[in-house]
Design a protein around this motif. Structure first.
Motif, mmCIF file in Angstrom:
data_model
loop_
_atom_site.group_PDB
_atom_site.id
_atom_site.type_symbol
_atom_site.label_atom_id
_atom_site.label_comp_id
_atom_site.label_asym_id
_atom_site.label_seq_id
_atom_site.Cartn_x
_atom_site.Cartn_y
_atom_site.Cartn_z
ATOM 1 N N UNK A 31 0.921 -1.148 0.095
ATOM 2 C CA UNK A 31 0.172 -0.015 -0.054
ATOM 3 C C UNK A 31 0.939 1.153 -0.008
ATOM 4 N N UNK A 32 1.052 1.942 -1.080
ATOM 5 C CA UNK A 32 1.832 2.891 -1.267
ATOM 6 C C UNK A 32 1.673 4.179 -0.223
ATOM 7 N N UNK A 33 0.376 4.492 0.127
ATOM 8 C CA UNK A 33 -0.016 5.376 0.957
ATOM 9 C C UNK A 33 0.427 5.371 2.405
ATOM 10 N N UNK A 34 0.511 3.889 2.874
ATOM 11 C CA UNK A 34 0.836 3.402 4.074
ATOM 12 C C UNK A 34 2.388 3.368 4.050
ATOM 13 N N UNK A 35 2.943 3.225 2.748
ATOM 14 C CA UNK A 35 4.289 3.144 2.742
ATOM 15 C C UNK A 35 4.853 4.415 2.947
ATOM 16 N N UNK A 36 4.292 5.419 2.618
ATOM 17 C CA UNK A 36 4.797 6.801 2.814
ATOM 18 C C UNK A 36 4.670 7.205 4.309
ATOM 19 N N UNK A 37 3.693 6.782 4.924
ATOM 20 C CA UNK A 37 3.418 7.292 6.192
ATOM 21 C C UNK A 37 4.652 6.404 7.176
ATOM 22 N N UNK A 38 5.050 5.235 6.780
ATOM 23 C CA UNK A 38 5.788 4.372 7.605
ATOM 24 C C UNK A 38 7.353 4.918 7.320
ATOM 25 N N UNK A 39 7.505 5.581 6.181
ATOM 26 C CA UNK A 39 8.723 6.075 6.149
ATOM 27 C C UNK A 39 8.919 7.434 6.510
ATOM 28 N N UNK A 40 7.894 8.138 6.434
ATOM 29 C CA UNK A 40 8.047 9.559 7.113
ATOM 30 C C UNK A 40 7.986 9.289 8.651
ATOM 31 N N UNK A 41 7.465 8.381 9.239
ATOM 32 C CA UNK A 41 7.650 8.182 10.861
ATOM 33 C C UNK A 41 9.125 7.923 11.059
ATOM 34 N N UNK A 42 9.863 7.191 10.324
ATOM 35 C CA UNK A 42 11.163 6.643 10.592
ATOM 36 C C UNK A 42 12.234 8.114 10.342
ATOM 37 N N UNK A 43 11.832 8.875 9.273
ATOM 38 C CA UNK A 43 12.390 10.146 8.890
ATOM 39 C C UNK A 43 12.333 10.910 10.191
ATOM 40 N N UNK A 44 11.082 11.028 10.901
ATOM 41 C CA UNK A 44 10.832 11.842 11.995
ATOM 42 C C UNK A 44 11.445 11.303 13.254
ATOM 43 N N UNK A 45 11.665 9.891 13.108
ATOM 44 C CA UNK A 45 12.258 9.354 14.361
ATOM 45 C C UNK A 45 13.746 9.561 14.466
ATOM 46 N N UNK A 46 14.415 9.796 13.468
ATOM 47 C CA UNK A 46 15.826 10.224 13.557
ATOM 48 C C UNK A 46 16.662 10.945 14.594
ATOM 49 N N UNK A 47 15.775 12.083 14.373
ATOM 50 C CA UNK A 47 16.438 13.239 15.095
ATOM 51 C C UNK A 47 16.228 12.981 16.743
ATOM 52 N N UNK A 48 15.031 12.343 16.903
ATOM 53 C CA UNK A 48 14.402 11.752 18.245
ATOM 54 C C UNK A 48 15.439 10.827 18.874
ATOM 55 N N UNK A 49 15.816 9.752 18.089
ATOM 56 C CA UNK A 49 17.036 8.948 18.367
ATOM 57 C C UNK A 49 18.403 9.782 18.663
ATOM 58 N N UNK A 50 18.612 10.650 17.884
ATOM 59 C CA UNK A 50 19.731 11.445 18.051
ATOM 60 C C UNK A 50 19.875 12.170 19.459
ATOM 61 N N UNK A 51 18.648 12.698 19.845
ATOM 62 C CA UNK A 51 18.807 13.506 21.246
ATOM 63 C C UNK A 51 18.723 12.400 22.316
ATOM 64 N N UNK A 52 18.085 11.384 22.164
ATOM 65 C CA UNK A 52 18.307 10.349 23.169
ATOM 66 C C UNK A 52 19.617 9.830 23.397
ATOM 67 N N UNK A 53 20.504 9.634 22.285
ATOM 68 C CA UNK A 53 21.772 9.301 22.176
ATOM 69 C C UNK A 53 22.678 10.172 22.710
ATOM 70 N N UNK A 54 22.347 11.538 22.659
ATOM 71 C CA UNK A 54 23.129 12.778 23.115
ATOM 72 C C UNK A 54 22.834 12.849 24.573
ATOM 73 N N UNK A 55 21.743 12.430 24.892
ATOM 74 C CA UNK A 55 21.301 12.420 26.474
ATOM 75 C C UNK A 55 22.360 11.476 26.982
#
Length: 222
Positions: free
Chosen positions: A126-150
């Motif tokens: 499902x392309x629409x769901x695939x786009x949401x899935x990849x977008x969420x991981x794109x948004x997750x990366x800076x969240x993980x970076x902040x967690x690793x920085x802490x």
């Protein structure tokens, strides 16, 4: 004589907790309908009916039917970020999330694994769901970076921290997809009367997949 001020008419405002609960219920219902009949055939009215709300309420929470699944994914991201912040010095990365899957008391009430697994399988077709899935991981990366920085000290925008977050993010997504795409694609979210043996086996397989992925990623994260 002046009449006393009247109270606010209508329903009392929803608390943030109730809003989050409604969003999660909508997300679960959307995935179940997507699995049963596909994304194209699913309407906002059907999603609303499944949880006892109007289509207007669905669209008030989400801009599209595909975006209805975001609470399931964002809850997982929040869980991962929390565990990264708690990552102890010297603790093997591959053991970081093991308790989340082997101890039922530690599993968050939001994103049950069967529903998320069904959702991840749908992102393959499902392309629409695939786009949401990849977008969420794109948004997750800076969240993980902040967690690793802490945890480690360098700022979240430090190049080393950014690269580590990207490596971890890629390993996590690859592991989840590897596991989900190799499970039975005809099986929807697990029902309440499903056997505990099958659930335990699925959990063990997921843990093994995550452990393998994090073992590889750990070489560049230590």
């Amino acid at each position: 004589m002046t009449a006393p001020p009247r109270g606010r008419a209508g329903r009392p405002p929803l608390t943030e907790e109730r809003k989050a609960e409604t969003r999660l219920r909508i997300a679960r219902a959307a995935v179940e309908l997507f699995v049963a009949q596909g994304v194209v055939a699913t309407t906002g009215e059907q999603i609303g009916q499944a949880v006892g709300v109007s289509a207007r309420t669905v669209w008030r929470y989400f801009p599209s039917k595909e975006s209805c699944v975001r609470p399931l994914l964002s809850a997982g991201i929040d869980l991962v970020a929390a565990r990264l912040r708690d990552w102890l010095p010297g603790q093997p990365l591959e053991q970081l999330f093991e308790d989340e899957f082997t101890d039922a008391h530690d599993v968050p009430a939001g994103p049950d694994r069967a529903t998320v697994g069904a959702l991840v399988r749908l992102t393959r077709t499902e392309p629409g769901l695939r786009a949401v899935w990849l977008q969420m991981y794109d948004e997750a990366e800076p969240v993980f970076a902040r967690a690793l920085a802490e945890r480690a000290g360098p700022p979240a925008d430090d190049l080393r921290t950014t690269i580590r977050a990207a490596m971890f993010n890629a390993a996590l997504r690859a592991a989840v997809e590897h596991y989900a795409w190799r499970t039975d694609t005809t099986a929807g979210p697990t029902t309440a009367d499903a056997g505990t043996t099958d659930a335990a086996t699925a959990d063990a397989e997921l843990v093994a997949t995550l452990r393998s992925a994090f073992t590889v990623a750990a070489e560049g994260l230590r």
